[in-house]
Design an enzyme around this catalytic site. Structure first.
Site, PDB file in Angstrom:
ATOM      1  N   GLY A 121      37.308  35.148  38.002  1.00 20.91           N
ATOM      2  CA  GLY A 121      37.234  36.465  38.624  1.00 20.91           C
ATOM      3  C   GLY A 121      36.900  37.548  37.611  1.00 20.91           C
ATOM      4  N   SER A 122      37.463  38.729  37.810  1.00 21.98           N
ATOM      5  CA  SER A 122      37.027  39.901  37.045  1.00 21.98           C
ATOM      6  C   SER A 122      37.391  39.874  35.567  1.00 21.98           C
ATOM      7  CB  SER A 122      37.596  41.168  37.694  1.00 21.98           C
ATOM      8  OG  SER A 122      37.021  41.368  38.967  1.00 21.98           O
TER       9      SER A 122
END
Length: 599
Positions: free
Chosen positions: A282-283
Site C-alpha cells: 500500500g501507501s
C-alpha cells in the site's frame, strides 16, 4: 573285551582330536570374528548429542541453552511383566500403555522409551524404581525466555538438529560434534554404562551473539499481541532495524509459539511472517515512487498537481483516492496519501528507471538476512507489465513485499541512501571468547543520493504532523518521519471486499535516526482498518519506549534549517558517513521555500 577297549580308546582319541580341532578353529583361527560378534551381542554404542552453542542477545542474556537431562531406555529381557510396567510408564509419559508394553515384550536387549525427558518426568520414573528401566545423560535445548523471539531463534528436534530459524541456519556451527558411549545390553551390572567401556566426549558447538535485544524484542511482541487482539486481526509483524548498521533490533510476529514445546503449535504459528510472507504494502511504498522522481529532478516537493477530486481514468478503469483532493503540492500528496497525485508523479518516470529504483531499494529480491526461508517478494519485470501495472505499483498495489523489505527501505532513507544487508548474528565464539561476525555494514546498493534521501525525509516528517495521515505515530519530544499504508488483501481473481492490511513504516529521530521499522497488522476487523489508526499508534508506543531505553536524547527544534551537507555531517557517527556523497541537485530557493513541518 580287549577289542572293545581298543575300539573305545580309539573312538575317544578321535573325539578328543575333533574337539581340539574345533576349539582351535573357534579360539585361534576365528578368534577375532567371534570375539567381535560376541561384543556386538553384548554391547551397544549409543551416540550422545553434544551441547549446542548458547545463543545470547546483544546484552549477553541467554536466549537458548543446552542442559543435561536424562533419556530413558529399557532392557526387555529384565522385565517379567511388560503390561504392568507399561501402564506405570504410560501415566508419566502420557503415552499409550499398550504400545509401551509391546516395546517391552520379548528378550530384547535395548529399546529407547523416551529421550531428553524434562527433569520432573525423569525424577518420577526414577522414583518408581521399575525393573529393566535405565537412564543415559544427553543434552536438551531449552529456551529460558519461552516464546521470546521464537520465529527468529527457531527450534531443535530430538536428534539435536536445528529445524527452524537461527538453529537451522547456523546448525553446522552451533551443533557441535556428538560423543559416543558403549552400553551393556545385558544390563545386569550396577550401571548401564561402566566407565571401563570405550567412550568419547561430545564437543560443544559455537555460541551465537545476536543483534536482538531481549528487552526491545519483548516490548515489540507485547505491543504486537495487544494490537492484533484489540483489532481482532489475523496476525501481524514488527521489524525494527538500526538503520546505520543493518542490525535487527527486534523481529516479532503474531501468532507465535513456544520453542520448548514446538510440537503443540501449527506450522502457521511457527512461521516467521516478517521474512516469509509477501503482502501488498500500500501507501508505504509511495516513498519509492517519490524517491525515483525526486532523484531524477522530475518533480519538486512544492510543485502543484491536480488530483482531480478523487479519481483518475485510464480507458475504462478509474483509480480512486480514499477521499477527493483538488490541487495539492507533491509534499501534500505524500502527507495526505493521494493515490492520484502519486500516479501522476510515476507517469513522469521512464518505466525502466522506475523498475531500477524499485530493485535498488531491495524489492523483488531476498535481502540476504541470515535467516532461512526468506521470500524475495513479487515483482515482475517491466516487459511483463500491463499498461496499468506501473500505475498501481506506484502506490503499493500489484507488488508483493515482505515486512523486512519495507523496513529496510525506510532504513535506506534514514541512513542517507545506502541499502544495507540486514543481519541478526553479530559475533560467534566459544568459552566466552567472541569473534566479530560482521565488520562494516555491507552496502548492497545506493538507489538514491543523500540529498534526495534528505528531501524525502523532510516530506515524511509532514506525514506525521498533526492532522496528517500518520499523526498517531508522533512521539513526544522527537521528530518522526514515516508513512502510513492501507492496502486491500489480494485474493484469487482479485481483492477481498472487506480485508485490509494496515501498516506504518518510519524512523526516529528523523534528523539523527536510531531506529527504523515497520508495523503491519493483517486484516483488522474491529472498526477502523487504516494504517494511520491501527498501525501508527503501535509504532509510536514501541519506538518511543525503545528510544528511551536506548538513552536517546529528545530533539531540540533547530533555530535554522539544516542543509543536506550539514545533515550528513550530523550523522558522522555512522559507519556510512565516509561513504556518503552529497549531490545537492535542488536550487537554494527550492530548499528555502520548503516549509518544513515539525511534530
Amino acid at each position: 573285551m580287549k577289542n572293545r577297549l581298543t575300539w573305545f580308546g580309539s573312538f575317544l582319541l578321535v573325539w578328543v582330536a575333533l574337539v581340539v580341532v574345533r576349539l582351535y578353529v573357534l579360539q585361534i583361527e576365528n578368534h577375532e570374528t567371534y570375539s567381535s560378534k560376541a561384543g556386538r551381542q553384548q554391547q551397544r554404542v549409543v551416540e550422545i548429542d553434544p551441547p549446542r552453542g548458547t545463543i545470547y542477545d546483544s546484552r549477553g542474556r541467554e536466549l537458548a541453552v543446552s542442559v543435561e537431562v536424562d533419556s530413558a531406555f529399557a532392557v526387555p529381557r529384565e522385565i517379567d511383566d511388560p503390561t504392568t510396567v507399561g501402564q506405570a510408564l504410560a501415566k508419566i509419559l502420557d503415552k499409550d500403555s499398550q504400545k509401551i508394553a509391546k516395546l517391552l515384550e520379548g528378550d530384547g536387549e535395548f529399546v529407547w522409551l523416551e529421550r531428553k525427558l524434562d527433569p520432573p518426568v525423569a525424577a518420577a520414573i526414577r522414583q518408581m524404581d521399575l525393573p529393566g528401566i535405565h537412564f543415559l545423560q544427553e543434552y536438551k535445548r531449552y529456551y529460558p525466555m519461552g516464546g521470546l523471539a521464537a520465529s527468529v531463534l527457531g527450534f531443535v528436534g530430538v536428534d539435536n538438529q536445528g529445524l527452524g530459524g537461527l538453529e537451522v541456519h547456523y546448525n553446522s556451527r552451533i551443533a557441535g560434534k556428538p560423543g559416543r558411549r558403549t552400553v551393556l545390553k545385558d544390563a545386569r551390572r550396577s550401571t548401564a554404562s561402566p566407565p571401563t567401556l570405550p567412550a568419547a566426549d561430545a564437543e560443544p558447538g559455537e555460541d551465537l551473539y545476536l543483534t536482538l535485544d531481549a528487552s526491545i524484542q519483548h516490548l515489540a511482541e507485547m505491543e504486537l499481541k495487544r494490537a492484533v487482539e484489540d483489532n481482532r486481526a489475523r496476525g501481524g509483524s514488527i521489524v525494527l532495524l538500526d538503520p546505520m548498521r543493518g542490525a535487527v533490533l527486534a523481529m516479532a510476529t503474531y501468532p507465535t509459539f513456544d520453542p520448548n514445546h514446538f510440537r503443540r503449535f501449527s506450522k502457521a504459528e511457527r512461521r516467521n511472517r516478517a521474512i516469509m510472507d509477501a503482502f501488498e504494502p500500500g501507501s508505504t511504498f509511495k516513498i519509492v515512487t517519490f524517491a525515483a522522481a525526486l532523484d531524477r529532478n522530475l518533480i519538486d516537493p512544492n510543485d502543484q498537481v491536480d488530483c482531480e477530486m478523487g479519481g483518475i481514468r485510464f480507458g475504462r478503469t478509474r483509480i480512486r483516492d480514499y477521499k477527493p483532493f483538488g490541487v495539492l503540492t507533491y509534499r501534500e500528496v505524500l502527507s495526505k496519501s493521494s493515490n492520484v497525485g502519486t500516479i501522476k508523479a510515476s507517469m513522469k518516470i521512464p518505466l525502466e528507471e522506475f523498475y531500477s529504483t524499485i530493485r535498488g531499494f531491495g524489492f523483488g529480491a531476498a535481502s540476504g538476512i541470515d535467516l532461512p526461508g526468506e521470500s524475495p517478494g513479487i515483482l515482475r519485470a517491466p516487459a511483463q507489465w500491463t499498461v496499468l501495472e506501473p500505475r498501481y505499483i506506484s502506490f503499493g498495489q500489484g507488488i508483493g513485499t515482505t515486512p523486512l523489505q519495507v523496513a529496510n527501505g525506510f532504513a535506506t532513507l534514514a541512513n542517507g541512501g545506502s541499502l544495507l544487508q540486514p543481519y541478526v548474528v553479530e559475533a560467534v565464539g566459544r568459552g566466552g571468547e567472541r569473534v566479530p561476525f560482521h565488520g562494516d555494514p555491507r552496502v548492497l546498493g545506493r538507489p538514491i543520493d543523500a540529498s534526495t534521501a534528505l528531501q524525502l525525509e523532510r516530506m515524511l516528517e509532514g506525514v506525521v504532523a498533526t492532522g496528517a495521515t500518520g499523526a498517531a505515530a508522533q512521539i513526544a519530544g522527537f521528530i518522526v518521519a514515516g508513512k502510513t499504508g492501507t492496502a486491500q488483501t489480494a485474493e484469487e481473481g482479485g481483492y477481498s471486499p472487506d480485508r485490509r492490511v494496515a501498516s506504518f513504516a518510519g524512523f526516529a529521530p528523523a534528523r539523527r535516526p536510531r531506529v527504523a521499522g515497520l508495523v503491519v497488522i493483517d486484516s483488522p476487523r474491529a472498526g477502523l482498518t487504516g494504517g494511520g489508526s491501527v498501525a501508527a499508534p503501535v509504532f509510536s508506543r514501541v519506538v518511543g519506549r525503545v528510544l528511551g531505553y536506548l538513552g536517546v536524547a529528545p530533539d531540540e527544534r533547530p533555530s535554522e534549517e539544516v542543509w543536506p551537507e550539514q545533515q550528513v555531517q550530523h550523522r558522522s557517527g555512522s559507519p556510512l558517513a565516509t561513504n556518503l556523497q552529497v549531490t545537492n541537485r535542488k536550487t537554494e530557493p527550492s530548499l528555502r521555500s520548503s516549509g518544513w513541518i515539525y511534530c
